[in-house]
Design a protein around this motif. Structure first.
Motif, mmCIF file in Angstrom:
data_model
loop_
_atom_site.group_PDB
_atom_site.id
_atom_site.type_symbol
_atom_site.label_atom_id
_atom_site.label_comp_id
_atom_site.label_asym_id
_atom_site.label_seq_id
_atom_site.Cartn_x
_atom_site.Cartn_y
_atom_site.Cartn_z
ATOM 1 N N LYS A 1 -31.491 12.434 6.126
ATOM 2 C CA LYS A 1 -30.742 13.617 6.104
ATOM 3 C C LYS A 1 -30.371 14.236 7.995
ATOM 4 C CE LYS A 1 -34.689 16.206 4.137
ATOM 5 N NZ LYS A 1 -35.047 16.704 3.054
ATOM 6 N N ALA A 2 -31.321 13.953 8.740
ATOM 7 C CA ALA A 2 -30.844 15.073 9.965
ATOM 8 C C ALA A 2 -29.440 14.190 10.985
ATOM 9 C CB ALA A 2 -32.169 14.513 11.315
ATOM 10 N N ALA A 3 -28.995 12.317 10.882
ATOM 11 C CA ALA A 3 -28.233 11.319 10.831
ATOM 12 C C ALA A 3 -26.694 12.575 10.102
ATOM 13 C CB ALA A 3 -28.348 10.032 10.877
ATOM 14 N N ARG A 4 -27.295 13.078 8.905
ATOM 15 C CA ARG A 4 -25.883 12.871 8.060
ATOM 16 C C ARG A 4 -25.541 14.302 8.049
ATOM 17 N NH1 ARG A 4 -28.134 10.099 2.583
ATOM 18 N NH2 ARG A 4 -27.996 8.081 2.703
ATOM 19 N N ALA A 5 -26.243 15.207 8.731
ATOM 20 C CA ALA A 5 -26.189 16.672 8.618
ATOM 21 C C ALA A 5 -25.278 17.435 9.123
ATOM 22 C CB ALA A 5 -27.079 17.619 9.515
ATOM 23 N N ASN A 6 -24.187 17.940 8.527
ATOM 24 C CA ASN A 6 -22.729 18.569 8.424
ATOM 25 C C ASN A 6 -22.795 19.327 9.586
ATOM 26 O OD1 ASN A 6 -21.768 17.920 6.351
ATOM 27 N ND2 ASN A 6 -22.004 19.981 5.073
ATOM 28 N N ASP A 7 -23.423 20.059 10.106
ATOM 29 C CA ASP A 7 -23.482 20.568 11.633
ATOM 30 C C ASP A 7 -23.795 19.500 12.777
ATOM 31 O OD1 ASP A 7 -25.782 20.292 11.115
ATOM 32 O OD2 ASP A 7 -26.725 22.513 12.168
ATOM 33 N N ARG A 8 -24.132 18.106 12.503
ATOM 34 C CA ARG A 8 -24.398 17.389 13.709
ATOM 35 C C ARG A 8 -22.634 16.399 14.231
ATOM 36 N NH1 ARG A 8 -28.543 13.694 14.209
ATOM 37 N NH2 ARG A 8 -27.959 12.160 15.701
ATOM 38 N N PRO A 9 -23.199 16.888 15.369
ATOM 39 C CA PRO A 9 -21.885 16.877 17.005
ATOM 40 C C PRO A 9 -20.908 14.885 15.863
ATOM 41 C CG PRO A 9 -23.288 17.236 17.957
ATOM 42 C CD PRO A 9 -23.977 17.212 16.613
ATOM 43 N N THR A 10 -20.137 14.915 15.902
ATOM 44 C CA THR A 10 -18.571 14.038 15.168
ATOM 45 C C THR A 10 -18.157 13.409 16.550
ATOM 46 O OG1 THR A 10 -17.010 14.912 14.498
ATOM 47 C CG2 THR A 10 -18.768 14.763 12.472
ATOM 48 N N ALA A 11 -17.615 12.442 16.922
ATOM 49 C CA ALA A 11 -17.266 11.212 17.191
ATOM 50 C C ALA A 11 -16.232 11.806 18.481
ATOM 51 C CB ALA A 11 -16.898 9.879 16.683
ATOM 52 N N SER A 12 -15.489 13.133 18.152
ATOM 53 C CA SER A 12 -14.696 13.317 18.318
ATOM 54 C C SER A 12 -14.925 14.472 19.746
ATOM 55 C CB SER A 12 -14.069 14.280 17.536
ATOM 56 O OG SER A 12 -12.850 13.581 16.785
ATOM 57 N N ALA A 13 -16.674 14.712 19.520
ATOM 58 C CA ALA A 13 -17.226 15.439 20.242
ATOM 59 C C ALA A 13 -17.428 15.166 21.700
ATOM 60 C CB ALA A 13 -18.372 16.660 19.792
ATOM 61 N N TYR A 14 -17.758 13.983 21.399
ATOM 62 C CA TYR A 14 -18.272 13.444 22.385
ATOM 63 C C TYR A 14 -16.936 12.449 22.772
ATOM 64 C CZ TYR A 14 -23.130 12.618 19.566
ATOM 65 O OH TYR A 14 -24.027 13.178 19.004
ATOM 66 N N ILE A 15 -16.379 12.256 22.426
ATOM 67 C CA ILE A 15 -15.582 11.582 23.010
ATOM 68 C C ILE A 15 -14.432 12.470 24.153
ATOM 69 C CG2 ILE A 15 -12.323 10.805 23.016
ATOM 70 C CD1 ILE A 15 -13.142 10.061 19.918
ATOM 71 N N ARG A 16 -14.643 14.161 23.692
ATOM 72 C CA ARG A 16 -13.834 15.331 24.823
ATOM 73 C C ARG A 16 -15.281 14.704 26.103
ATOM 74 N NH1 ARG A 16 -12.903 17.717 19.704
ATOM 75 N NH2 ARG A 16 -14.907 18.521 19.894
ATOM 76 N N GLN A 17 -16.224 14.792 25.690
ATOM 77 C CA GLN A 17 -17.553 15.215 26.906
ATOM 78 C C GLN A 17 -17.401 14.163 27.350
ATOM 79 O OE1 GLN A 17 -19.352 18.075 28.420
ATOM 80 N NE2 GLN A 17 -18.696 18.734 26.095
ATOM 81 N N LEU A 18 -17.493 12.935 26.673
ATOM 82 C CA LEU A 18 -17.479 11.629 27.925
ATOM 83 C C LEU A 18 -16.420 11.023 28.467
ATOM 84 C CD1 LEU A 18 -19.819 9.110 25.333
ATOM 85 C CD2 LEU A 18 -20.363 10.225 27.014
ATOM 86 N N PHE A 19 -15.247 11.584 27.944
ATOM 87 C CA PHE A 19 -14.863 11.355 29.105
ATOM 88 C C PHE A 19 -13.125 12.034 29.021
ATOM 89 C CE2 PHE A 19 -15.349 8.426 24.776
ATOM 90 C CZ PHE A 19 -16.251 7.047 25.512
ATOM 91 N N GLU A 20 -12.389 11.454 30.279
ATOM 92 C CA GLU A 20 -11.148 12.165 30.655
ATOM 93 C C GLU A 20 -10.467 11.735 30.512
ATOM 94 O OE1 GLU A 20 -12.887 14.211 34.578
ATOM 95 O OE2 GLU A 20 -14.462 12.667 34.529
ATOM 96 N N ASN A 21 -9.116 12.494 30.538
ATOM 97 C CA ASN A 21 -7.747 12.089 30.374
ATOM 98 C C ASN A 21 -7.499 10.836 29.319
ATOM 99 O OD1 ASN A 21 -7.190 13.360 32.871
ATOM 100 N ND2 ASN A 21 -7.776 11.881 34.460
ATOM 101 N N THR A 22 -7.889 11.053 28.075
ATOM 102 C CA THR A 22 -7.702 10.370 27.693
ATOM 103 C C THR A 22 -6.287 10.372 26.762
ATOM 104 O OG1 THR A 22 -8.191 11.858 26.076
ATOM 105 C CG2 THR A 22 -10.335 10.943 27.069
ATOM 106 N N LEU A 23 -5.552 9.374 26.237
ATOM 107 C CA LEU A 23 -5.490 9.640 25.267
ATOM 108 C C LEU A 23 -5.667 8.235 23.884
ATOM 109 C CD1 LEU A 23 -1.702 10.294 24.898
ATOM 110 C CD2 LEU A 23 -1.741 7.278 25.885
ATOM 111 N N GLU A 24 -5.206 8.726 22.996
ATOM 112 C CA GLU A 24 -5.639 8.421 21.664
ATOM 113 C C GLU A 24 -3.938 7.302 21.310
ATOM 114 O OE1 GLU A 24 -6.221 10.278 18.356
ATOM 115 O OE2 GLU A 24 -6.770 8.787 17.328
#
Lengths: 264, 284
Positions: free
Chosen positions: A8-31
């Motif tokens: 249930k925790a893994a599926r929780a709606n308020d859990r950060p999704t991939a984009s949040a990690y991408i913003r936080q982990l990487f700099e100067n990204t280009l999709e």
């Protein structure tokens, strides 16, 4: 926490999704978009950027963080063109000797008529084959749900990390419950028996690391994750490519439990 | 009042209609496709294909090997690798025992070497009667060992797939066999080895999403079910019956995912021809 709570925790709606990690982990990204064959799958993200001082390619399954986004992202269920985009970007990374970070968060590859027409099975099969011999380091992080073949399609990696409450499973516990007990209400039992938790993955040799969760201090949590990635990439990059591939093969080759009787 | 929900329910959708069981004499079978009755002996003599409509019955691994390999050429390998109930999954140990008793096999795949019309090869044949041909640790291990053996011995691999996918009773370990076998297929391929897959009814799920689709040449038997997601899962999502040929071998051919459909009667000569072609001039 029992397996079902983790699910249930893994599926929780308020859990950060991939984009949040991408913003936080990487700099100067280009999709980077598209598989160059059919289209662009919004459920599968990919791009280039900097992990600290290291140029990397990132690939991520994005579930969406609002109702509208979830619909646009097909609830994080990639189609064949998503897996083909991922492979295209991984092979591009290989050419330029960039390590690859894959963020896994899916209930599974999309089950639909169009996905079958475009070869969902073939697309995943090709990723498994090619990732196994990709001559650049790959680390996959299960940030939420690791749903079966749809997750494995971007998780044939040198190291697999599980977030503390992430789950990884061969079948959804709901699917398992309805097949085994003919009762979808047995989800909690199914989740327990299937062994889906981060600790299970480490015990069974499927994952190397468990990343502690701290969504209140998400930046700090990601900083730790980033340091872990950098340290593992440094170790992997120090190996000759042949040796790295040998280790990746040996990693998967050793997973599984069976009996071996004397030869007759 | 126990039918009160029925008041709010749409009348039976397409999925709920059709299908009835008929009576039949013990030594005959009714073809599931054309509904014709035929004696079991006549069906077996016709390579387990319906003499009336060409429906290909599912067959066990040993039966398949007898059909394809030269007489007495099959040498079984890795049958000492046996399944175990690692996760203590409910009823799995019993299920394994029942499957073994019903089929006489120890797992859902039989591996070995053989010759086909004099051409040597490594061979794996999945058996859908053994827990739906599902892939657990032992199935993955047997097939991975076969590819490693074939790479070392420079043998081509012929693989018959018949599987519902990964075996859920072994949890995540089953899923990982997809990656394990893919790695072994890749190494055999890099060593220059030929891999021909023959997709038979049914080839679905994790097997489709791994080694079934990794052959240099992918053949299929007519009308075999070949797909990734279960047809029922897709139908129950869309509440719509899918076209009859959906996920059939013919559907896969039309969409460009297999090389050819070969009827069972011509499989042996087709495989022998491919083995000869890849062995070069002296084999002609």
């Amino acid at each position: 926490m029992a397996a079902y709570q983790k699910l249930k925790a893994a599926r929780a709606n308020d859990r950060p999704t991939a984009s949040a990690y991408i913003r936080q982990l990487f700099e100067n990204t280009l999709e980077l978009h598209g598989d160059r064959k059919f289209g662009d799958d919004p459920a599968m993200l990919g791009g280039v950027g900097w992990l600290g001082d290291l140029p990397v390619t990132y690939i991520a399954i994005e579930k969406g963080d609002s109702t509208q986004e979830r619909i646009r992202r097909n609830f994080g269920c990639p189609k064949p063109e998503g897996y083909r985009k991922a492979l295209r970007l991984m092979q591009q990374a290989e050419k330029f000797h960039r390590p690859v970070v894959c963020l896994v968060d899916t209930s599974g590859a999309y089950c639909g008529e169009d996905a079958e027409q475009r070869g969902q099975g073939q697309a995943i099969a090709d990723n498994l084959l090619q990732m196994m011999r990709l001559q650049t380091p790959v680390i996959s992080v299960v940030i939420g749900e690791g749903g079966s073949g749809g997750a494995l399609g971007i998780a044939v990696a040198d190291r697999v990390y599980m977030l503390e409450n992430a789950v990884y499973s061969v079948i959804s516990p709901e699917g398992c419950a309805s097949i085994i007990w003919k009762d979808a209400g047995m989800v909690a039992q199914a989740a327990e028996h299937l062994r889906i938790t981060a600790a299970d993955m480490v015990e069974l040799g499927v994952a190397e690391r468990v990343i502690p969760e701290n969504f209140e201090q998400f930046d700090q949590m990601c900083e730790q994750l980033k340091n872990q990635l950098l340290s593992d990439f440094a170790a992997l990059s120090a190996l000759p490519a042949e040796q790295m591939l040998q280790q990746r093969y040996a990693r998967f080759r050793s997973i599984g439990q069976y009996q071996e009787t004397e030869n007759a | 009042m126990n039918n009160i929900l029925g008041l709010f329910r749409k009348s039976g959708n397409q999925l709920e209609t059709g299908g009835s069981a008929g009576l039949q004499p013990a030594d005959t079978r009714q073809c599931p496709s054309c509904k014709c009755y035929e004696t079991k002996a006549a069906i077996r003599k016709n390579k387990s294909v319906c003499p009336h409509c060409g429906y290909h019955y599912r067959i066990g691994a040993r039966h398949r090997i007898r059909m394809i390999a030269d007489p007495n050429s099959f040498c079984e390998l890795f049958d000492n690798v046996r399944p175990q109930d690692s996760l203590r999954f409910p009823n799995y140990a019993q299920k394994l025992q029942n499957a073994a008793e019903a089929t006489g096999e120890t797992e859902a795949v039989v591996c070995g070497t053989a010759s086909i019309d004099g051409q040597p090869c490594a061979l794996f044949v999945m058996d859908a009667r053994f827990i739906m041909g599902s892939m657990g640790s032992a199935v993955g291990e047997r097939i991975a060992r076969l590819f490693e053996y074939a790479a070392a011995q420079q043998l081509p691999v012929i693989g018959f797939t018949a599987s519902g996918g990964a075996r859920m009773q072994e949890g995540i370990l089953s899923l990982m066999q997809m990656a394990k076998v893919s790695g072994a297929v890749g190494r055999h391929s890099e060593a220059g080895g030929l891999y021909v897959t023959v997709l038979t009814d049914p080839t679905t799920g994790g097997v489709t999403a791994s080694f079934a689709m990794q052959g240099d040449i992918i053949l299929a038997e007519p009308k075999a079910l070949v797909g990734f997601a279960g047809k029922r899962v897709i139908e129950q999502t869309t509440k719509r019956r899918l076209p009859a040929d959906f996920q059939s071998a013919e559907f896969m051919l039309q969409h460009g995912f297999i090389d050819a459909i070969v009827p069972r009667a011509r499989l042996r000569e087709t495989l022998a021809g491919l083995l000869r072609l890849h062995a070069g001039k002296e084999a002609r």
